[in-house]
Motif scaffolding. Structure first.
Motif, PDB file in Angstrom:
ATOM      1  N   SER A  34      -4.644   7.605  14.460  1.00  0.00           N
ATOM      2  CA  SER A  34      -3.347   8.229  14.749  1.00  0.00           C
ATOM      3  C   SER A  34      -3.201   9.565  14.030  1.00  0.00           C
ATOM      4  CB  SER A  34      -2.205   7.297  14.343  1.00  0.00           C
ATOM      5  OG  SER A  34      -2.236   6.117  15.107  1.00  0.00           O
ATOM      6  N   ASP A  35      -2.822  10.585  14.779  1.00  0.00           N
ATOM      7  CA  ASP A  35      -2.552  11.896  14.192  1.00  0.00           C
ATOM      8  C   ASP A  35      -1.151  11.968  13.619  1.00  0.00           C
ATOM      9  OD1 ASP A  35      -5.016  13.416  14.969  1.00  0.00           O
ATOM     10  OD2 ASP A  35      -4.341  12.874  16.978  1.00  0.00           O
ATOM     11  N   VAL A  36      -0.230  11.261  14.253  1.00  0.00           N
ATOM     12  CA  VAL A  36       1.183  11.258  13.843  1.00  0.00           C
ATOM     13  C   VAL A  36       1.677   9.819  13.853  1.00  0.00           C
ATOM     14  CG1 VAL A  36       3.517  12.021  14.424  1.00  0.00           C
ATOM     15  CG2 VAL A  36       1.567  13.558  14.832  1.00  0.00           C
ATOM     16  N   ILE A  37       2.376   9.404  12.782  1.00  0.00           N
ATOM     17  CA  ILE A  37       2.988   8.077  12.745  1.00  0.00           C
ATOM     18  C   ILE A  37       4.453   8.228  12.326  1.00  0.00           C
ATOM     19  CG2 ILE A  37       2.909   5.726  11.851  1.00  0.00           C
ATOM     20  CD1 ILE A  37       0.018   6.118  11.107  1.00  0.00           C
ATOM     21  N   ALA A  38       5.348   7.696  13.137  1.00  0.00           N
ATOM     22  CA  ALA A  38       6.774   7.673  12.803  1.00  0.00           C
ATOM     23  C   ALA A  38       7.114   6.283  12.281  1.00  0.00           C
ATOM     24  CB  ALA A  38       7.614   7.995  14.035  1.00  0.00           C
ATOM     25  N   PHE A  39       7.666   6.210  11.067  1.00  0.00           N
ATOM     26  CA  PHE A  39       8.042   4.942  10.454  1.00  0.00           C
ATOM     27  C   PHE A  39       9.562   4.812  10.428  1.00  0.00           C
ATOM     28  CE2 PHE A  39       3.894   5.854   8.544  1.00  0.00           C
ATOM     29  CZ  PHE A  39       3.237   4.640   8.723  1.00  0.00           C
ATOM     30  N   GLN A  40      10.026   3.574  10.576  1.00  0.00           N
ATOM     31  CA  GLN A  40      11.452   3.290  10.459  1.00  0.00           C
ATOM     32  C   GLN A  40      11.675   2.144   9.457  1.00  0.00           C
ATOM     33  OE1 GLN A  40      10.097   2.622  13.894  1.00  0.00           O
ATOM     34  NE2 GLN A  40       9.947   4.848  14.056  1.00  0.00           N
ATOM     35  N   GLU A  41      12.897   2.032   8.994  1.00  0.00           N
ATOM     36  CA  GLU A  41      13.339   0.998   8.034  1.00  0.00           C
ATOM     37  C   GLU A  41      12.662   1.156   6.676  1.00  0.00           C
ATOM     38  OE1 GLU A  41      14.271  -3.029   8.795  1.00  0.00           O
ATOM     39  OE2 GLU A  41      14.609  -2.736  10.934  1.00  0.00           O
ATOM     40  N   ILE A  42      12.554   2.389   6.210  1.00  0.00           N
ATOM     41  CA  ILE A  42      11.890   2.661   4.942  1.00  0.00           C
ATOM     42  C   ILE A  42      12.945   2.910   3.862  1.00  0.00           C
ATOM     43  CG2 ILE A  42      10.204   4.087   3.747  1.00  0.00           C
ATOM     44  CD1 ILE A  42       9.132   2.468   6.196  1.00  0.00           C
ATOM     45  N   VAL A  43      13.117   1.938   2.965  1.00  0.00           N
ATOM     46  CA  VAL A  43      14.053   2.108   1.856  1.00  0.00           C
ATOM     47  C   VAL A  43      13.431   2.992   0.783  1.00  0.00           C
ATOM     48  CG1 VAL A  43      15.375   0.933   0.048  1.00  0.00           C
ATOM     49  CG2 VAL A  43      15.173  -0.101   2.317  1.00  0.00           C
ATOM     50  N   ASN A  44      12.198   2.690   0.409  1.00  0.00           N
ATOM     51  CA  ASN A  44      11.526   3.440  -0.646  1.00  0.00           C
ATOM     52  C   ASN A  44      10.429   4.302  -0.032  1.00  0.00           C
ATOM     53  OD1 ASN A  44      10.149   4.373  -2.905  1.00  0.00           O
ATOM     54  ND2 ASN A  44      10.486   2.487  -4.056  1.00  0.00           N
ATOM     55  N   LYS A  45      10.792   5.516   0.340  1.00  0.00           N
ATOM     56  CA  LYS A  45       9.834   6.377   1.034  1.00  0.00           C
ATOM     57  C   LYS A  45       8.755   6.912   0.101  1.00  0.00           C
ATOM     58  CE  LYS A  45      12.862  10.516   1.042  1.00  0.00           C
ATOM     59  NZ  LYS A  45      13.892  10.046   0.098  1.00  0.00           N
ATOM     60  N   GLU A  46       9.051   6.975  -1.209  1.00  0.00           N
ATOM     61  CA  GLU A  46       8.058   7.465  -2.165  1.00  0.00           C
ATOM     62  C   GLU A  46       6.872   6.505  -2.286  1.00  0.00           C
ATOM     63  OE1 GLU A  46      11.741   9.519  -2.620  1.00  0.00           O
ATOM     64  OE2 GLU A  46      11.356   7.357  -2.833  1.00  0.00           O
ATOM     65  N   THR A  47       7.154   5.203  -2.431  1.00  0.00           N
ATOM     66  CA  THR A  47       6.049   4.249  -2.560  1.00  0.00           C
ATOM     67  C   THR A  47       5.318   4.057  -1.238  1.00  0.00           C
ATOM     68  OG1 THR A  47       7.506   2.340  -2.176  1.00  0.00           O
ATOM     69  CG2 THR A  47       7.132   3.012  -4.466  1.00  0.00           C
ATOM     70  N   LEU A  48       6.014   4.249  -0.127  1.00  0.00           N
ATOM     71  CA  LEU A  48       5.324   4.201   1.162  1.00  0.00           C
ATOM     72  C   LEU A  48       4.221   5.245   1.194  1.00  0.00           C
ATOM     73  CD1 LEU A  48       5.450   3.070   4.231  1.00  0.00           C
ATOM     74  CD2 LEU A  48       6.471   5.308   4.681  1.00  0.00           C
ATOM     75  N   GLU A  49       4.562   6.473   0.797  1.00  0.00           N
ATOM     76  CA  GLU A  49       3.582   7.552   0.844  1.00  0.00           C
ATOM     77  C   GLU A  49       2.494   7.358  -0.216  1.00  0.00           C
ATOM     78  OE1 GLU A  49       3.497  12.389   1.458  1.00  0.00           O
ATOM     79  OE2 GLU A  49       5.370  11.396   0.903  1.00  0.00           O
ATOM     80  N   GLN A  50       2.864   6.843  -1.383  1.00  0.00           N
ATOM     81  CA  GLN A  50       1.901   6.685  -2.470  1.00  0.00           C
ATOM     82  C   GLN A  50       0.963   5.496  -2.266  1.00  0.00           C
ATOM     83  OE1 GLN A  50       4.316   6.341  -5.994  1.00  0.00           O
ATOM     84  NE2 GLN A  50       5.168   8.392  -5.772  1.00  0.00           N
TER      85      GLN A  50
END
Length: 284
Positions: free
Chosen positions: A62-78
């Motif tokens: 996937s070149d692009v992924i759209a995520f929903q229902e993310i409370v903690n966006k920092e740990t998602l990315e990390q």
């Protein structure tokens, strides 16, 4: 000299071919950052290992992924997002706000839309829901497409609110005064009996934006419920390379299966939504 000329032509063809194809995914991760339940805390999120494995192995192209229902966006990315991707979102004052996060491979950039100063279409949040996250996807300085990730109001009785949100999104699209294609993806919370799909389709058809048909595929499934909430609406100038693909157990006819193909395992360690992936060809 002739060999050099042929080599240059072949190199140019390869560059164009790579730029033409774009793989997009939308994925709702149930209340990420609180272990999948609103009553949880940040310390209760246990799914990072499994989410990282699932996204890396099933959605690696996937070149692009759209995520929903993310409370903690920092740990998602990390902890979850593969290293070859970067993400944009927005800030919220709400403690339990579930963000929309838009991620894309490092070879791309996301430019802020003309007339805005960030990546959030704030008005579409109606002051208390989730704003669309949007921008212009670019590669090596070339603008490719307008990308807009959404998570509309949930629940069957929310049709009126979803209509208001979509009308604001449509109005913003109407301000895109260029020839770039438009891609809208995400969790539209399109309830069949509420008429959401018809409402969204009617609003976007006038902008030559069409639905990427998924046939009978489900995008949401638990042991009690199933549904089709996650979609792509794209400019009709874009060519769909293949029918949207749904990963995970949402369309499995078997009650068994291993790990990510097992509904019980998937619901517990990943989400109640299955990711949907679309492969498109950009216009030359």
């Amino acid at each position: 000299m002739k060999k050099v000329f042929i080599a240059c032509i072949l190199a140019m063809i390869a560059i164009i071919a790579n730029a033409q194809n774009l793989v997009l995914t939308t994925m709702n991760i149930r209340v990420y950052g609180r272990g999948g339940v609103y009553a949880g805390t940040l310390e209760d999120e246990f799914r990072d290992k499994w989410l990282n494995e699932f996204i890396s192995t099933r959605l690696g192209e996937s070149d692009v992924i759209a995520f929903q229902e993310i409370v903690n966006k920092e740990t998602l990315e990390q902890n979850v997002i593969p290293n070859e991707m970067k993400c944009v979102s927005y800030d919220s004052d709400q403690e339990l706000h579930i963000h929309v996060v838009l991620c894309f491979k490092n070879k791309y950039d996301l430019l802020i839309e003309k007339g805005d100063d960030n990546y959030a279409l704030e008005e579409s949040a109606l002051k208390k829901y989730r704003p669309a996250v949007y921008g212009v996807l670019a590669q090596n300085g070339k603008k490719l497409a307008h990308i807009m990730a959404v998570h509309l109001k949930a629940h069957p009785k929310g049709h009126e609110t979803r209509t208001k949100q979509m009308k604001l999104i449509e109005a913003r699209i109407d301000e895109f005064n260029d020839d770039l294609p438009v891609i809208i993806l995400g969790d539209f919370n399109s309830y069949k009996d509420a008429g959401d799909f018809e409402m969204i389709n009617n609003l976007l058809t006038g902008h030559n934006i069409i639905h990427a048909e998924m046939g009978e595929l489900m995008t949401y499934k638990t042991f009690l419920y199933s549904g089709v909430f996650d979609h792509f609406w794209i400019s009709n100038k874009l060519e769909i390379e293949q029918t949207p693909r749904v990963d995970g157990p949402c369309n499995s006819k078997k009650r068994g299966g291993e790990r990510f193909d097992n509904l019980f395992f998937y619901n517990q360690f990943v989400s109640d939504h299955c990711p949907v992936t679309l492969n498109i060809k950009l216009p030359n």
